[in-house]
Write an enzyme that holds these catalytic residues in place. Structure first.
Site, short mmCIF file in Angstrom:
data_model
loop_
_atom_site.label_atom_id
_atom_site.label_comp_id
_atom_site.label_asym_id
_atom_site.label_seq_id
_atom_site.Cartn_x
_atom_site.Cartn_y
_atom_site.Cartn_z
N CYS A 170 -1.09 37.14 2.95
CA CYS A 170 -1.88 38.16 3.64
C CYS A 170 -3.29 37.59 3.83
CB CYS A 170 -1.93 39.45 2.84
SG CYS A 170 -2.78 40.76 3.73
N LEU A 171 -3.54 37.12 5.04
CA LEU A 171 -4.82 36.55 5.41
C LEU A 171 -5.05 36.90 6.87
CD1 LEU A 171 -7.21 34.68 4.55
CD2 LEU A 171 -5.82 32.75 5.31
#
Length: 188
Positions: free
Chosen positions: A108-109
């Site tokens: 999750c970026l």
């Protein structure tokens, strides 16, 4: 080609402009061109597929001073057919105890999702993933229980050691190979 419902399947190979861009980025990495990186590219090792330039294996050395220090993590990069308009998919192959990485390796970026622009390069994205090891973002957690102990570690200035100790133990268990050992295992 036809897919399972008899419709023409879209090509998974990037358009010629995408392939050209991939090759340009790889050439920049090979000649040490710093403009392809966020910073220096230190600790990121790229191995493009021999027969498929859209699949890379990557080794990321954990940043010194992070709870993952000493660990070397294997990642897989898959470059979409409409690259650079869409970001690459980057997954951790090596398990990592991190709030922004799922158990299946999904990261999750925002840079790999809604913040991606064609101005970014894949090496920049890889360097951002490496930095995420040092600077987790509990507000964008994929594993909430790890986010909670990460926050506890942060707000106590490290006095609450649950996050750091678990990350160190997990790294020793799963990411103890050196870059050289990975090379031997992969036949590089």
């Amino acid at each position: 080609a036809l897919d399972s419902v008899g419709q023409a399947a879209a090509s998974k190979t990037p358009a010629p402009t995408g392939i050209k861009r991939i090759m340009q980025e790889l050439a920049q990495v090979a000649r040490g061109d710093s403009s392809v990186w966020l910073s220096t590219g230190e600790g990121v090792h790229i191995y493009p597929g021999e027969s498929d330039v859209t699949r890379w294996r990557v080794l990321v050395e954990a940043p010194i001073g992070s709870p993952f220090d000493g660990g070397v993590f294997a990642l897989v990069v898959t470059i979409p057919s409409d690259f650079p308009m869409r970001p690459p998919t980057i997954l951790f192959e090596t398990p990592v105890y991190h709030c922004n990485v799922s158990e299946s390796g999904v990261i999750c970026l925002d840079l790999l999702r809604e913040k991606w622009t064609p101005d970014f390069t894949i090496p920049k994205a890889l360097e951002a993933v490496r930095l995420l090891l040092q600077y987790p973002n509990p507000d964008a957690a994929l594993r909430q229980w790890i986010a909670e102990v990460t926050l506890a570690h942060r707000v106590t200035n490290g006095a609450d050691r649950r996050y750091a100790d678990a990350a160190v133990d997990h790294t020793r268990k799963h990411a103890a190979r050196t870059v050289g050992q990975w090379h031997s295992m992969w036949g590089c």
